[in-house]
Design a protein around this motif. Structure first.
Motif, PDB file in Angstrom:
ATOM      1  N   PHE A 164       0.830  -1.213   0.000  1.00 51.64           N
ATOM      2  CA  PHE A 164       0.000   0.000   0.000  1.00 51.64           C
ATOM      3  C   PHE A 164       0.870   1.271   0.000  1.00 51.64           C
ATOM      4  CE2 PHE A 164      -2.324  -3.452   2.030  1.00 51.64           C
ATOM      5  CZ  PHE A 164      -3.528  -3.464   1.323  1.00 51.64           C
ATOM      6  N   GLY A 165       1.929   1.243  -0.789  1.00 46.58           N
ATOM      7  CA  GLY A 165       2.790   2.419  -0.887  1.00 46.58           C
ATOM      8  C   GLY A 165       3.851   2.501   0.206  1.00 46.58           C
ATOM      9  N   ASP A 166       3.827   1.577   1.165  1.00 53.17           N
ATOM     10  CA  ASP A 166       4.839   1.558   2.228  1.00 53.17           C
ATOM     11  C   ASP A 166       5.735   0.337   2.082  1.00 53.17           C
ATOM     12  OD1 ASP A 166       4.144   3.865   3.484  1.00 53.17           O
ATOM     13  OD2 ASP A 166       3.589   2.947   5.388  1.00 53.17           O
ATOM     14  N   ASN A 167       6.882   0.388   2.747  1.00 51.56           N
ATOM     15  CA  ASN A 167       7.759  -0.774   2.766  1.00 51.56           C
ATOM     16  C   ASN A 167       7.544  -1.546   4.065  1.00 51.56           C
ATOM     17  OD1 ASN A 167       9.744  -2.669   2.735  1.00 51.56           O
ATOM     18  ND2 ASN A 167      11.422  -1.262   2.241  1.00 51.56           N
ATOM     19  N   ALA A 168       6.934  -2.725   3.961  1.00 54.99           N
ATOM     20  CA  ALA A 168       6.664  -3.543   5.145  1.00 54.99           C
ATOM     21  C   ALA A 168       7.465  -4.849   5.071  1.00 54.99           C
ATOM     22  CB  ALA A 168       5.162  -3.825   5.260  1.00 54.99           C
ATOM     23  N   GLU A 169       8.636  -4.747   4.464  1.00 50.31           N
ATOM     24  CA  GLU A 169       9.534  -5.890   4.273  1.00 50.31           C
ATOM     25  C   GLU A 169       9.862  -6.602   5.593  1.00 50.31           C
ATOM     26  OE1 GLU A 169      13.032  -4.362   2.466  1.00 50.31           O
ATOM     27  OE2 GLU A 169      13.513  -6.259   1.467  1.00 50.31           O
ATOM     28  N   LEU A 170       9.993  -7.924   5.541  1.00 50.22           N
ATOM     29  CA  LEU A 170      10.357  -8.708   6.728  1.00 50.22           C
ATOM     30  C   LEU A 170      11.498  -9.653   6.363  1.00 50.22           C
ATOM     31  CD1 LEU A 170       6.749  -9.781   7.822  1.00 50.22           C
ATOM     32  CD2 LEU A 170       8.202  -8.117   9.013  1.00 50.22           C
ATOM     33  N   ASP A 171      12.322 -10.021   7.364  1.00 49.03           N
ATOM     34  CA  ASP A 171      13.331 -11.032   7.070  1.00 49.03           C
ATOM     35  C   ASP A 171      12.615 -12.383   6.897  1.00 49.03           C
ATOM     36  OD1 ASP A 171      13.537 -12.743   9.615  1.00 49.03           O
ATOM     37  OD2 ASP A 171      13.666 -10.690  10.387  1.00 49.03           O
ATOM     38  N   ALA A 172      13.301 -13.319   6.241  1.00 49.05           N
ATOM     39  CA  ALA A 172      12.655 -14.569   5.831  1.00 49.05           C
ATOM     40  C   ALA A 172      12.064 -15.347   7.015  1.00 49.05           C
ATOM     41  CB  ALA A 172      13.643 -15.433   5.062  1.00 49.05           C
ATOM     42  N   ASP A 173      12.769 -15.377   8.151  1.00 43.54           N
ATOM     43  CA  ASP A 173      12.280 -16.150   9.298  1.00 43.54           C
ATOM     44  C   ASP A 173      11.008 -15.537   9.881  1.00 43.54           C
ATOM     45  OD1 ASP A 173      14.412 -17.796   8.966  1.00 43.54           O
ATOM     46  OD2 ASP A 173      15.590 -16.988  10.648  1.00 43.54           O
ATOM     47  N   THR A 174      11.012 -14.223  10.029  1.00 43.34           N
ATOM     48  CA  THR A 174       9.837 -13.543  10.572  1.00 43.34           C
ATOM     49  C   THR A 174       8.658 -13.693   9.614  1.00 43.34           C
ATOM     50  OG1 THR A 174      11.377 -11.940  11.501  1.00 43.34           O
ATOM     51  CG2 THR A 174       9.055 -11.368  11.608  1.00 43.34           C
ATOM     52  N   LEU A 175       8.948 -13.531   8.330  1.00 45.08           N
ATOM     53  CA  LEU A 175       7.880 -13.669   7.337  1.00 45.08           C
ATOM     54  C   LEU A 175       7.234 -15.049   7.436  1.00 45.08           C
ATOM     55  CD1 LEU A 175       6.172 -12.790   4.943  1.00 45.08           C
ATOM     56  CD2 LEU A 175       8.060 -13.387   3.418  1.00 45.08           C
TER      57      LEU A 175
END
Ligand code: HEC
Ligand code: HEC
Length: 185
Positions: free
Chosen positions: A81-92
């Motif tokens: 939604f226009g923001d960066n909500a990236e997560l590391d692979a383990d958290t994701l």
């Protein structure tokens, strides 16, 4: 309760295997009294922390599996939604598994069932606020109560009005619209 539910599910599977509409509506009739009223509140700390930092941490039971599958990927999250909500692979992985396991179509809570039914035959929505059932529940709210309300800004901020949202409760009795104490009139 659980073992009773399990035997009901087992009975249901037998019933469905007969593959008649009658068997399915019988199953529906049996399961209905076991439905919980509202929605399962978030009970995963990582989900709460990561997905509750920019907005209310939406309980996964507010969207179907197919929506979470689309939203919670390494490709989609950097452009959320226009923001960066990236997560590391383990958290994701933790968050993805939690959301999928608790998605609307896996829940017997009333609101989740409504959302699952409303999204069954359509392409996965990315917004809860786009789900027909949720839109219908809010269509009487005026522009100045929502977008034009400095303490709400958009319908996406559920907890601005639903005072018990963090407990998974969305009934009309627990609503308070900021700056509009008389919304019911
Ligand atoms: C960096 C900030 C940020 C983070 C972190 C974030 N979001 Fe969002 N999210 C947004 C913004 C901005 C919107 C759009 C809000 C609006 O339209 O007013 C949004 C919207 C949403 C919506 C749609 C709400 C609606 O309008 O129905 C969902 C669902 C959602 N986010 C889930 C998540 C989940 C799950 C996570 C955790 C993986 C997460 N978000 C993490 C910023 C974030
Ligand atoms: C501007 C305030 C506001 C916001 C923001 C808001 N709601 Fe509501 N919501 C209401 C009001 C008011 C009602 C009751 C409508 C009625 O009964 O006429 C309602 C009703 C509902 C209902 C139905 C309750 C019932 O008893 O049938 C659900 C479910 C719901 N909202 C979910 C959400 C979710 C999920 C979000 C966030 C994505 C959200 N709402 C955001 C004000 C809001």
């Amino acid at each position: 309760m659980k073992s009773k539910l399990q035997s009901i599910v087992l009975f249901g599977l037998v019933a469905i295997s007969i593959e008649t509409v009658a068997a399915q509506s019988l199953l529906e009739a049996i399961v209905t009294p076991f439905r919980q009223k509202e929605i399962v509140p978030v009970d995963n700390k990582q989900y709460q922390d990561e997905c509750g930092s920019c907005h209310f941490a939406y309980p996964p039971g507010l969207l179907p599996t197919k929506s979470w599958e689309k939203m919670l990927t390494a490709e989609a999250l950097p452009n959320h939604f226009g923001d960066n909500a990236e997560l590391d692979a383990d958290t994701l992985k933790v968050i993805y598994d939690y959301a999928i396991a608790n998605a609307a179509d896996k829940s017997y809570y009333k609101r989740s069932r409504k959302i699952a039914i409303a999204t069954e035959k359509i392409e996965a929505p990315l917004r809860i606020t786009e789900v027909r059932y949720i839109k219908r529940k809010h269509h009487e709210l005026s522009e100045k109560m929502v977008k034009g309300n400095k303490d709400v800004k958009s319908l996406s901020y559920c907890d601005a009005c639903h005072t018990q949202a963090a407990k998974g409760v969305f009934d009309a009795d627990t609503v308070k619209i900021p700056n509009h104490p008389d919304w019911e009139d």
